[in-house]
Design a protein around this motif. Structure first.
Motif, PDB file in Angstrom:
ATOM      1  N   PHE A 135      -4.913   4.921  -2.942  1.00 52.25           N
ATOM      2  CA  PHE A 135      -4.141   3.725  -3.257  1.00 52.25           C
ATOM      3  C   PHE A 135      -3.886   3.684  -4.754  1.00 52.25           C
ATOM      4  CE2 PHE A 135      -6.269   2.701   0.702  1.00 52.25           C
ATOM      5  CZ  PHE A 135      -5.262   2.099   1.435  1.00 52.25           C
ATOM      6  N   THR A 166       0.602  -2.625  -3.973  1.00 57.36           N
ATOM      7  CA  THR A 166      -0.199  -1.406  -3.929  1.00 57.36           C
ATOM      8  C   THR A 166       0.452  -0.393  -2.999  1.00 57.36           C
ATOM      9  OG1 THR A 166      -2.211  -2.650  -4.396  1.00 57.36           O
ATOM     10  CG2 THR A 166      -2.488  -0.465  -3.445  1.00 57.36           C
ATOM     11  N   LYS A 167       0.544   0.838  -3.475  1.00 62.33           N
ATOM     12  CA  LYS A 167       1.129   1.941  -2.699  1.00 62.33           C
ATOM     13  C   LYS A 167       0.004   2.846  -2.210  1.00 62.33           C
ATOM     14  CE  LYS A 167       5.095   0.511  -4.383  1.00 62.33           C
ATOM     15  NZ  LYS A 167       5.973  -0.334  -3.654  1.00 62.33           N
ATOM     16  N   SER A 168       0.309   3.722  -1.258  1.00 65.17           N
ATOM     17  CA  SER A 168      -0.690   4.666  -0.769  1.00 65.17           C
ATOM     18  C   SER A 168      -0.054   6.023  -0.503  1.00 65.17           C
ATOM     19  CB  SER A 168      -1.347   4.145   0.507  1.00 65.17           C
ATOM     20  OG  SER A 168      -0.439   4.183   1.583  1.00 65.17           O
ATOM     21  N   ASP A 223      -1.349   1.566  -8.085  1.00 67.74           N
ATOM     22  CA  ASP A 223      -0.319   0.617  -8.514  1.00 67.74           C
ATOM     23  C   ASP A 223      -0.307   0.500 -10.022  1.00 67.74           C
ATOM     24  OD1 ASP A 223      -1.935  -1.841  -9.457  1.00 67.74           O
ATOM     25  OD2 ASP A 223      -2.697  -1.572  -7.425  1.00 67.74           O
ATOM     26  N   THR A 277       3.313  -1.066   1.580  1.00 69.19           N
ATOM     27  CA  THR A 277       2.596  -1.590   0.426  1.00 69.19           C
ATOM     28  C   THR A 277       1.514  -2.511   0.957  1.00 69.19           C
ATOM     29  OG1 THR A 277       4.159  -3.401   0.202  1.00 69.19           O
ATOM     30  CG2 THR A 277       4.562  -1.446  -1.148  1.00 69.19           C
ATOM     31  N   VAL A 291      -7.123  -3.846  -0.047  1.00 64.05           N
ATOM     32  CA  VAL A 291      -7.751  -2.683  -0.657  1.00 64.05           C
ATOM     33  C   VAL A 291      -9.142  -3.039  -1.169  1.00 64.05           C
ATOM     34  CG1 VAL A 291      -7.559  -0.972  -2.494  1.00 64.05           C
ATOM     35  CG2 VAL A 291      -5.521  -1.719  -1.272  1.00 64.05           C
TER      36      VAL A 291
END
Length: 183
Positions: free
Chosen positions: A93, A140-142, A95, A171, A177
């Motif tokens: 994860f 948040t990206k993954s 960001d 996201t 998270v």
């Protein structure tokens, strides 16, 4: 050939190594400072010379953030890069967070996977709608990719990638998270 348990574990650790390559996009030398989350190994700062790259290896499961300081400037946290390697589902994860200092437009710019280059967090030119500005933002990206890129400084000639289009990758809210990984 005889393999020992130690050599197998070492090979597994190397195979699962994570990294961030810091890419300087301008003529400014910078130092990148890391803040580890509790339970993650402390990391030393690294220098990224103007116009160059610096690759940093991260331990399996490392979580924390980082920011860059331009040569000659006071060591004050600015735009943050935040990562959590090998988290839920063994995903990585990441960001870009403007919560601490949204006026820092010369430090961390974008984070994205080194191979696919998607999804992207952050902006080539701030402000944009692809970074954290408030604690409840969903940004948040993954990725499953172990290697990330973080750009530093303003690019004088942004490339042709359309990094700011809506990603097809999901996201996640920060609570998802953080709460999943607090022991």
């Amino acid at each position: 050939m005889q393999f020992t348990l130690a050599s197998l574990l070492a090979a597994a650790a190397l195979a699962s190594a994570n990294s961030i390559t810091f890419v300087s996009q301008d003529n400014t030398d910078r130092t990148v400072y890391f803040t580890s989350n509790p339970g993650s190994e402390e990391l030393p700062s690294v220098t990224v010379p103007a116009g160059s790259t610096q690759k940093v290896e991260f331990p399996y499961g490392w979580a924390g953030n980082y920011y860059s300081v331009s040569a000659g400037a006071d060591n004050v946290p600015g735009m943050l890069g935040e990562v959590n390697f090998n988290a839920w589902g063994d995903l990585n994860f990441f960001d870009v967070s403007a919560i601490v200092n949204p006026a820092d437009h010369d430090g961390v710019q974008e984070i994205y996977p080194a191979g696919s280059k998607q999804p992207v967090s952050g902006c080539g030119l701030f402000p944009c709608n692809n970074a954290y500005y408030n604690p409840d933002d969903v940004q948040t990206k993954s990725t499953t990719e172990p290697d990330l890129i973080t750009t530093l400084g303003r690019a004088s000639d942004l490339d042709s990638r359309d990094l700011h289009k809506a990603d097809e990758m999901p996201t996640f809210k920060r609570d998802f998270v953080v709460k999943k990984w607090v022991n």
